[in-house]
Structure formats: C-alpha cells, structure tokens
Scaffold this active site. Structure first.
Site, PDB file in Angstrom:
ATOM      1  N   GLU A  12       0.849  -1.198   0.000  1.00 26.01           N
ATOM      2  CA  GLU A  12       0.000   0.000   0.000  1.00 26.01           C
ATOM      3  C   GLU A  12       0.877   1.238   0.000  1.00 26.01           C
ATOM      4  O   GLU A  12       0.598   2.215  -0.680  1.00 26.01           O
ATOM      5  CB  GLU A  12      -0.848   0.055   1.280  1.00 26.01           C
ATOM      6  N   ASP A 222     -10.279 -11.468   4.449  1.00 28.45           N
ATOM      7  CA  ASP A 222     -10.626 -12.837   4.859  1.00 28.45           C
ATOM      8  C   ASP A 222     -11.780 -12.752   5.849  1.00 28.45           C
ATOM      9  O   ASP A 222     -12.162 -11.666   6.273  1.00 28.45           O
ATOM     10  CB  ASP A 222      -9.409 -13.536   5.507  1.00 28.45           C
TER      11      ASP A 222
END
Ligand code: ADE
Length: 255
Positions: A12, A222
C-alpha cells in the site's frame, strides 16, 4: 497542516510513494517515513508495523517528530459481522481492543484510565473516507477488475462499504470457532464488531491522547476463519493496495 497516511502493508505504501511530489525519505525510531505532497497537500507516509505496540510507536513518532495534524490509516482486516465479505471495506466508526482485559479491576475491554472501552474516530474525516470507499467498491468489478472467486473467496455480486466498530488485538484470527467466539462475546456485551485487525485501536488511543483526528479504512481480506482461502499476497497487490491508493487520493483531494 500535515496529514499522516499510515499503511499497514508495504504494498500500500509503495503505491502511494509513487504519487508523492517532492518525496523525501527519513529514518526515525528504526522506521522509514516519507515526506512529500499528495494532491498539493503536505503528507507523511509511514508503515504502522504489525501489532498494537508497533503501531502506537509509529503513531507517536508521527505526532512528536513530524507534527502531523491528523492520521488516516488504511490496511486489511478479517470480516466478523454478518454480510462483511472479502472485498468489502469497513470504515471505522470507533475502535475497541478485543484483548484488553483488566477485570476485575476494570470492566472487561475498558481501557484503564480512559473510562471507556471504545474510542471514536473523527466523524468528518471518516465521512470522506466512507464516500471514497463506497466509490471504490461500487467500481470493484469494473475499474479494479476484482473477482473474489478468482482468489478462492466466495463469489459476491456486489461489494459494500460498511461503517462501524472495528476490534483490534495482538492476534491474527484464523479459526472459525475463535472468530465466532470473538464476535458473539463482543456482540452480547453491546459491541457489534464488523471486523478484526491488529493495530487500529492503538493508533486511535494515541490520537485520542494527542487530541488529533483519526480515521481508518480496512479492506476485508478474509473472514477470520480457517476456510478463508484467499491468496493473501495476491489480494494485497490486486485489491487492497489499489483500494488504499484510490481512497487516499480521493481523500486528499477533498481535504
Ligand atoms: N488482518 C487481516 N485479517 C486479519 C485477521 N483474520 N485477524 C487479524 N488481523 C487481520
């Protein structure tokens, strides 16, 4: 007024560094910080590190050494709430440390000395982030080409940007029974956590201490269970870092 952009993941951060005008790399407290400008505004980019202590150290350095006026945090999280799916984004309304337990001296989850268990994020900054997150997920299949089924996650026809409580703790939650226990224990106590991660609550506490605004957006990587078959590195590259890039650049234009 300098804005700190805190990233949980190196991918990122490198995406954002590529957009920096006048980039300058500085080392402090064993960490790399990037000074520069995004959308014409002064920023410092930093990696949070993993876990609450590392994140608190980074946040403190951002305030003390770099004098930042606000902190915006992006990263990934496990989905806990109903309908919080892989590829969704959760913008934090507030944060709780799910592993804080000084009972019987203090009520479970209460942060000693703060007389509360949940620390709120800044409403205005969070609203901008939520709008940017909404635009991201709406175009997930188009602009970002994200298909969760290609990464082994269940197919979902549309993705959502959520706003609510995020729980942090020094534990990667990766078992269905643990995720269920965490979710129901918190929910039964009136803390309906949408997602779980490992840093945000610590940064929220540092920002609370210094009285500076804080906002956070987490892309769901997730479901915090043992059936989350997402290919994590690929998810980070193809989804999370692109979402972070889009959200941060949108935010910087709107500040
Ligand atoms: N960050 C991303 N997924 C997570 C999980 N399942 N538990 C804690 N932190 C996370």
């Amino acid at each position: 007024m300098t804005t700190a952009i805190l990233s949980a993941l190196p991918e990122e951060q490198s995406t954002l560094v590529a957009h920096l005008a006048h980039p300058q790399r500085l080392m402090h407290a064993g960490r790399a910080f990037w000074r520069g400008e995004l959308a014409g505004r002064a920023v410092v980019l930093a990696l949070s590190g993993i876990g609450k202590v590392a994140a608190a150290t980074t946040a403190t350095a951002l305030v003390e050494r770099f004098g930042v006026a606000r902190i915006v945090f992006t990263g990934v999280a496990g989905g806990l709430g109903d309908g919080v799916n892989v590829g969704d984004v959760v913008v934090a309304e507030d944060y709780l440390q799910h592993d804080m337990d000084a009972s019987p001296l203090f009520p479970r989850w209460e942060v000693p000395g703060y007389a509360r268990s949940r620390l709120a994020c800044d409403a205005d900054l969070s609203a901008i982030l939520l709008e940017a997150a909404g635009a991201c997920v709406a175009s997930a299949r188009g602009q970002f080409g994200f298909k969760p089924e290609l990464l082994g996650a269940p197919a979902v026809t549309s993705h959502r940007a959520h706003h609510g409580l995020i729980a942090s703790g020094d534990r990667f939650v990766c078992a269905a029974d643990e995720a269920h226990r965490l979710r129901t224990t918190l929910q039964d106590a009136g803390h309906p956590a949408l997602a779980v991660e490992m840093e945000g609550a610590a940064v929220a506490q540092v920002c609370h201490d210094y009285g500076i605004p804080f906002a956070a957006a987490r892309t769901i990587s997730d479901r915090a269970d043992d059936t989350a078959h997402v290919d994590f590195p690929r998810f980070v590259q193809t989804v999370a870092s692109r979402y972070a890039e889009h959200m941060v650049l949108t935010l910087m234009q709107k500040l």
